[in-house]
Design a protein around this motif. Structure first.
Motif, PDB file in Angstrom:
ATOM      1  N   VAL A  51      46.300  35.059 112.231  1.00 53.06           N
ATOM      2  CA  VAL A  51      47.768  35.012 112.319  1.00 53.06           C
ATOM      3  C   VAL A  51      48.336  34.931 110.903  1.00 53.06           C
ATOM      4  N   PRO A  52      49.322  35.754 110.561  1.00 54.93           N
ATOM      5  CA  PRO A  52      49.897  35.733 109.211  1.00 54.93           C
ATOM      6  C   PRO A  52      50.418  34.349 108.845  1.00 54.93           C
ATOM      7  N   GLN A  53      50.219  33.986 107.599  1.00 49.79           N
ATOM      8  CA  GLN A  53      50.665  32.701 107.090  1.00 49.79           C
ATOM      9  C   GLN A  53      51.882  32.876 106.176  1.00 49.79           C
ATOM     10  N   VAL A  54      52.767  31.907 106.241  1.00 48.55           N
ATOM     11  CA  VAL A  54      53.931  31.907 105.355  1.00 48.55           C
ATOM     12  C   VAL A  54      53.961  30.578 104.606  1.00 48.55           C
ATOM     13  N   PRO A  55      54.472  30.565 103.387  1.00 50.68           N
ATOM     14  CA  PRO A  55      54.456  29.328 102.595  1.00 50.68           C
ATOM     15  C   PRO A  55      55.440  28.278 103.094  1.00 50.68           C
ATOM     16  N   ILE A  56      55.078  27.025 102.858  1.00 51.41           N
ATOM     17  CA  ILE A  56      55.968  25.894 103.103  1.00 51.41           C
ATOM     18  C   ILE A  56      56.387  25.352 101.746  1.00 51.41           C
ATOM     19  N   TYR A  57      57.683  25.258 101.518  1.00 52.41           N
ATOM     20  CA  TYR A  57      58.198  24.815 100.224  1.00 52.41           C
ATOM     21  C   TYR A  57      58.635  23.353 100.283  1.00 52.41           C
ATOM     22  N   VAL A  98      63.507  24.103  91.177  1.00 52.98           N
ATOM     23  CA  VAL A  98      62.459  25.004  91.671  1.00 52.98           C
ATOM     24  C   VAL A  98      61.708  24.327  92.814  1.00 52.98           C
ATOM     25  N   ARG A  99      61.517  25.048  93.894  1.00 51.16           N
ATOM     26  CA  ARG A  99      60.777  24.535  95.049  1.00 51.16           C
ATOM     27  C   ARG A  99      59.349  25.071  95.018  1.00 51.16           C
ATOM     28  N   GLN A 100      58.394  24.184  94.915  1.00 51.71           N
ATOM     29  CA  GLN A 100      56.993  24.561  94.847  1.00 51.71           C
ATOM     30  C   GLN A 100      56.404  24.710  96.251  1.00 51.71           C
ATOM     31  N   ILE A 101      55.379  25.549  96.358  1.00 58.06           N
ATOM     32  CA  ILE A 101      54.674  25.718  97.626  1.00 58.06           C
ATOM     33  C   ILE A 101      53.771  24.501  97.856  1.00 58.06           C
ATOM     34  N   VAL A 102      53.921  23.868  99.018  1.00 55.42           N
ATOM     35  CA  VAL A 102      53.122  22.680  99.326  1.00 55.42           C
ATOM     36  C   VAL A 102      52.137  22.934 100.467  1.00 55.42           C
ATOM     37  N   GLY A 103      52.192  24.098 101.049  1.00 57.75           N
ATOM     38  CA  GLY A 103      51.263  24.413 102.129  1.00 57.75           C
ATOM     39  C   GLY A 103      51.625  25.725 102.796  1.00 57.75           C
ATOM     40  N   TYR A 104      50.914  26.023 103.887  1.00 58.25           N
ATOM     41  CA  TYR A 104      51.160  27.264 104.630  1.00 58.25           C
ATOM     42  C   TYR A 104      51.172  26.967 106.127  1.00 58.25           C
ATOM     43  N   GLN A 105      51.862  27.825 106.867  1.00 52.94           N
ATOM     44  CA  GLN A 105      51.924  27.684 108.310  1.00 52.94           C
ATOM     45  C   GLN A 105      51.924  29.067 108.961  1.00 52.94           C
ATOM     46  N   ASP A 106      51.650  29.077 110.277  1.00 55.42           N
ATOM     47  CA  ASP A 106      51.698  30.353 110.994  1.00 55.42           C
ATOM     48  C   ASP A 106      53.099  30.941 110.913  1.00 55.42           C
ATOM     49  N   MET A 107      53.150  32.244 110.826  1.00 54.34           N
ATOM     50  CA  MET A 107      54.433  32.943 110.744  1.00 54.34           C
ATOM     51  C   MET A 107      55.279  32.627 111.984  1.00 54.34           C
ATOM     52  N   PRO A 108      56.471  32.052 111.804  1.00 52.43           N
ATOM     53  CA  PRO A 108      57.322  31.710 112.960  1.00 52.43           C
ATOM     54  C   PRO A 108      57.660  32.937 113.800  1.00 52.43           C
ATOM     55  N   GLY A 109      57.545  32.771 115.113  1.00 52.05           N
ATOM     56  CA  GLY A 109      57.903  33.849 116.023  1.00 52.05           C
ATOM     57  C   GLY A 109      56.852  34.926 116.176  1.00 52.05           C
ATOM     58  N   PHE A 110      55.704  34.772 115.482  1.00 52.10           N
ATOM     59  CA  PHE A 110      54.669  35.812 115.581  1.00 52.10           C
ATOM     60  C   PHE A 110      53.986  35.743 116.939  1.00 52.10           C
ATOM     61  N   ASN A 111      53.871  36.893 117.596  1.00 46.98           N
ATOM     62  CA  ASN A 111      53.260  36.980 118.923  1.00 46.98           C
ATOM     63  C   ASN A 111      51.978  37.802 118.847  1.00 46.98           C
ATOM     64  N   PRO A 112      50.815  37.168 118.942  1.00 46.21           N
ATOM     65  CA  PRO A 112      49.551  37.914 118.842  1.00 46.21           C
ATOM     66  C   PRO A 112      49.365  38.950 119.948  1.00 46.21           C
ATOM     67  N   ASN A 113      50.062  38.771 121.061  1.00 43.80           N
ATOM     68  CA  ASN A 113      49.922  39.710 122.182  1.00 43.80           C
ATOM     69  C   ASN A 113      51.045  40.732 122.207  1.00 43.80           C
ATOM     70  N   PHE A 114      51.595  41.028 121.035  1.00 39.93           N
ATOM     71  CA  PHE A 114      52.767  41.897 120.984  1.00 39.93           C
ATOM     72  C   PHE A 114      52.514  43.257 121.601  1.00 39.93           C
ATOM     73  N   TYR A 115      51.309  43.783 121.460  1.00 37.73           N
ATOM     74  CA  TYR A 115      51.062  45.153 121.923  1.00 37.73           C
ATOM     75  C   TYR A 115      51.004  45.234 123.450  1.00 37.73           C
ATOM     76  N   THR A 116      50.589  44.134 124.140  1.00 40.54           N
ATOM     77  CA  THR A 116      50.569  44.162 125.602  1.00 40.54           C
ATOM     78  C   THR A 116      51.931  43.800 126.198  1.00 40.54           C
ATOM     79  N   GLU A 117      52.870  43.436 125.341  1.00 40.68           N
ATOM     80  CA  GLU A 117      54.214  43.146 125.824  1.00 40.68           C
ATOM     81  C   GLU A 117      55.210  44.224 125.397  1.00 40.68           C
ATOM     82  N   SER A 118      54.682  45.306 124.906  1.00 44.10           N
ATOM     83  CA  SER A 118      55.550  46.398 124.483  1.00 44.10           C
ATOM     84  C   SER A 118      56.061  47.153 125.698  1.00 44.10           C
ATOM     85  N   PRO A 119      57.214  47.801 125.594  1.00 46.13           N
ATOM     86  CA  PRO A 119      57.736  48.595 126.717  1.00 46.13           C
ATOM     87  C   PRO A 119      56.771  49.694 127.157  1.00 46.13           C
ATOM     88  N   ALA A 120      56.059  50.279 126.201  1.00 46.47           N
ATOM     89  CA  ALA A 120      55.123  51.355 126.547  1.00 46.47           C
ATOM     90  C   ALA A 120      53.995  50.831 127.430  1.00 46.47           C
TER      91      ALA A 120
END
Length: 204
Positions: free
Chosen positions: A56-62, A70-92
Motif C-alpha cells: 500500500v502506498p505510503q505518505v509522510p507524516i509531518y 519547517v515541518r520535518q517528516i516524523v513517520g509514514y502512514q498508508d495513503m488515505p482513501g487508498f482502496n486495494p480492491n479498486f479494480y474489482t469495484e470498477s464500473p467495468a
C-alpha cells in the motif's frame, strides 16, 4: 547623436522586456495546458506501484513546525482513501460480472438447476476469471496514464529549458548591444572632447 544612442538603448531594453514577457507567457500557457495530463499520471502512479509491489502506498507524516517554520517528516502512514480492491469495484468489472452471472443463471434456469452448487461454482469461476481480466486491464490503463503523465512532464521540462535558453540568448544579445552602444557613446564623447580641445588650441 548621443541622444539617438540613448533612445536606441531605451527602445532595445523595452523590446527585450516585451519579448521576455512573451517567452514567459508561452511557457506558463504550455505548463497549464499539460497540467491535467501530469495530474493524471500523479493520480495513477500509487495504484500502479501497488499492483507492481503489493505494498500500500505510503505518505509522510509531518511534525509541528520548527523555529524556522519547517515541518520535518516524523513517520509514514498508508495513503488515505487508498482502496486495494479498486479494480474489482470498477464500473467495468461490475458490469461484466452482472452480465456474466445473469447469463449463467439463465442457462441454469433453462436446465432447471438455478440454485444448484454447480451454478454457484460456475459463478465463482467466472468471478475469478473476470477479476484476473480486469486486473490486467486496470494495470494497462494505469500504465498508460502514468506514461501520459511522464510525457506531459517531459514536454513541460523541454518547454522550460527552451524558455531559459531563449531568455539567456535574449539578454545576452541585449547586453552585447548595450555594451556596443555604450562604447559608441563613449567614442562620440571622446571625439567631441578632442574636437573641442583642438578648437581651443587653434583659438590661441
Amino acid at each position: 547623436q548621443g541622444r539617438a544612442l540613448e533612445e536606441a538603448a531605451r527602445m532595445q531594453g523595452e523590446t527585450t522586456s516585451d519579448v521576455a514577457r512573451l517567452y514567459r507567457d508561452m511557457y506558463e500557457q504550455t505548463r497549464a495546458d499539460y497540467a491535467p495530463y501530469r495530474e493524471l499520471g500523479v493520480q495513477a502512479l500509487p495504484y500502479l506501484a501497488y499492483m507492481t509491489s503489493g505494498q500500500v502506498p505510503q505518505v509522510p507524516i509531518y511534525g509541528e513546525p520548527d523555529e524556522n517554520g519547517v515541518r520535518q517528516i516524523v513517520g509514514y502512514q498508508d495513503m488515505p482513501g487508498f482502496n486495494p480492491n479498486f479494480y474489482t469495484e470498477s464500473p467495468a468489472f461490475k458490469f461484466i460480472q452482472e452480465k456474466g452471472e445473469q447469463a449463467i443463471k439463465r442457462a441454469a434456469a433453462a436446465g432447471g438447476g438455478v440454485r444448484g452448487s454447480a451454478v454457484m461454482n460456475r459463478i465463482a469461476d467466472f468471478t475469478r476469471a473476470n477479476a484476473a481480466d480486469e486486473y490486467l486491464n486496470a494495470y494497462n490503463r494505469l500504465l498508460n496514464a502514468v506514461n501520459i503523465g511522464r510525457g506531459a512532464q517531459t514536454e513541460t521540462t523541454r518547454s522550460g529549458e527552451a524558455t531559459a535558453t531563449n531568455l539567456g540568448s535574449l539578454y545576452s544579445s541585449l547586453g552585447t548591444n548595450q555594451a556596443n552602444l555604450a562604447i559608441a557613446q563613449g567614442q562620440n564623447k571622446a571625439s567631441l572632447y578632442s574636437n573641442l580641445a583642438a578648437l581651443a588650441m587653434n583659438a590661441y
